[in-house]
Design an enzyme around this catalytic site. Structure first.
Site, short mmCIF file in Angstrom:
data_model
loop_
_atom_site.label_atom_id
_atom_site.label_comp_id
_atom_site.label_asym_id
_atom_site.label_seq_id
_atom_site.Cartn_x
_atom_site.Cartn_y
_atom_site.Cartn_z
CG ASP A 93 -2.03 1.13 1.11
OD1 ASP A 93 -2.25 1.56 0.07
OD2 ASP A 93 -2.88 1.18 2.07
CB ALA A 196 -13.06 4.79 0.80
#
Length: 497
Positions: A93, A196
């Site tokens: 990430d 998200a």
């Protein structure tokens, strides 16, 4: 056609696939779970993830490595695989999570992609903007535009054989998710995380999660491997797979263990609330709740993390088998009964049955009607759509009973809730071989009536008579006025006796 991803089997929106990760020289079978590794913590060592749990891929945070001088230097000198002692594929990430949590990070997309390449990451992530749920549309659109610009920047970075993620954002606006999916699919990037959604899962908003996935999937191509960022609880893996997600990353196994929480496929339990361990993994067969609780803190945390991983990987294997057998939606329905919000998620999935029908196989394992939600499955939607293709004579008796030889009718077709009418010659074809309870519920009858209506509207010049077994008046009233009805429980059917 994306050369890195090949689909081997499908069921609803779920896929068995192979993700080729060239830099690692590994092919990962999907659906796949990526355990999250914090470079500073070793709750379960990466090597053990490989040897004990069969992990083919994991994920770690390149931004944490980047900001830790000693770890950064070791990663740059030895490479990420040696640093973590892991032979499989490693995804990294970018720091977007820290951006969403703390509001800023000190690295650009170009810098973090180049760093991920330099430390030997196999699948890297640009710095996208993880827009949380329920923000204003103006904010969601503005942040999506920023994310899309960064994906275009990512295309221009020389990453060699390293695959690159193209996150799909859009908050809780399905049309923005669809737009984001279309844009991401139009890039030459490789893997497509839906971002998200963790706040939705934390708040048990599985229906909104499903709608976000559905929007993204409408924009993405059929050959796009989809990663659901932060989806760590095994309770919802089957639901997300049925919507078309292929990869999941989980820190839950470690985070929950730190708080003495014990994962199951039907929810989470606190260790202190357990009198028995309802699991046959090595941790649970070697212990009982009291012996686990008596372990020193670090040992107990590791033991619970191992249990949580066993449960999570077992669920992934169970899902793969369900796809192979054509039974994925039955598994989703079982999981949906574990929590009311999971049932909301399953019902939201069925609201997208028309979308799922496009990838659902035309023939697979037996269809089991197990609840009124089964009346809305993609197989029922497909049957109703195909009714318009059938050749229909001038007069037809549609019946739940035996075939009629009454000369007033040119043909006698079967009616089987929830599918509705079909020629008897199709009785042994999928899904009309479905196992359906004798005590049919209202949803099955309403779906069958909808099928009759669709057939009648496609053939306005045909005379139809429906022979039913005690259908409620309110269901019969949904049929076109031109349909004659006959209750087989109180009247004789028009047949020779």
């Amino acid at each position: 056609m994306r050369e890195s991803f090949e689909i081997r089997a499908t069921d609803a929106g779920g896929r068995l696939g192979e993700l080729t990760v060239p830099r690692a020289d590994v092919t990962v079978e999907t659906p796949a779970l990526l355990p999250v590794i914090n470079p500073h913590l070793d709750t379960v060592e990466p090597r053990q993830l490989e040897t004990e749990f069969g992990a083919e891929i994991l994920i770690t945070n390149a931004y944490i490595v980047y900001n830790s001088e000693d770890v950064r230097e070791r990663a740059l000198e030895d490479g990420l695989h040696d640093l973590l002692d892991f032979d499989g594929a490693i995804m990294t990430d970018s720091g977007s999570f820290q951006l969403s949590e703390y509001g800023e990070i000190t690295v650009t997309t170009e810098e973090i992609l180049e760093f991920q390449h330099d430390i030997g990451s196999d699948i890297a992530t640009p710095v996208d903007i993880p827009t949380p749920p329920d923000v204003s549309r103006e904010r969601a659109e503005a942040e999506l535009e920023t994310t899309q610009k960064r994906l275009e920047i990512a295309e221009g970075v020389d990453t060699g054989e390293m695959l690159v993620n193209a996150p799909v954002q859009g908050s809780t606006y399905p049309d923005l998710r669809e737009r984001a999916g279309e844009h991401a699919d139009g890039t030459d990037l490789d893997v497509f995380p839906i971002g998200a959604v963790v706040p939705l899962m934390n708040d048990y908003r599985y229906d909104d999660m499903v709608d976000a996935i559905a929007g993204a999937k409408r924009g993405l191509g059929a050959d796009a491997p989809v990663h659901l960022f932060g989806a760590g609880h095994p309770m919802m893996f089957a639901l997300a797979v049925a919507m078309g997600c292929d990869l999941f990353d989980s820190a839950a196994y470690a985070l929950y263990a730190r708080d003495d929480r014990y994962l199951t496929v039907s929810g989470t339990r606190h260790l202190e609330d357990l009198s028995y361990l309802p699991c046959s993994c090595p941790v649970c067969t070697d212990n009982d709740p009291d012996s686990l609780a008596a372990l020193p803190d670090a040992e107990r945390e590791t033991a619970l993390a191992r249990h949580n991983l066993h449960v999570s990987f077992a669920e992934i294997r169970r899902i793969k088998q369900a796809i192979r057998a054509g039974r994925l939606l039955e598994l989703v329905e079982q999981r949906a009964r574990s929590h009311p919000t999971m049932l909301d998620g399953y019902r939201a999935l069925l609201a997208h049955a028309g979308q799922l029908e496009r990838t659902d196989p035309v023939s697979k394992g037996p269809f089991f009607y197990t609840s009124h939600e089964s009346a809305r499955r993609p197989e029922v939607v497909r049957h109703h759509r195909r009714l318009e293709r059938l050749e229909v004579p001038d007069s037809v008796f549609l019946t739940e009973g035996e075939a009629s030889s009454d000369e007033r009718f040119d043909a006698s077709w079967r009616v089987k809730p929830p599918f509705g009418p079909f020629p008897r010659a199709l009785s042994r074809t999928y899904p009309l071989t479905a196992e359906v309870p004798d005590r049919r519920d209202r949803a099955a009858l309403e779906a069958a009536a909808s099928g009759v209506t669709r057939l009648v509207e496609a053939n306005p010049d045909t005379a139809f008579t429906l022979g039913h077994r005690g259908w409620p008046t309110s269901v019969l009233e949904t049929l076109p006025a031109s349909v004659a009805t006959l209750d087989l429980t109180t009247e004789f059917a028009p047949e020779d006796r």
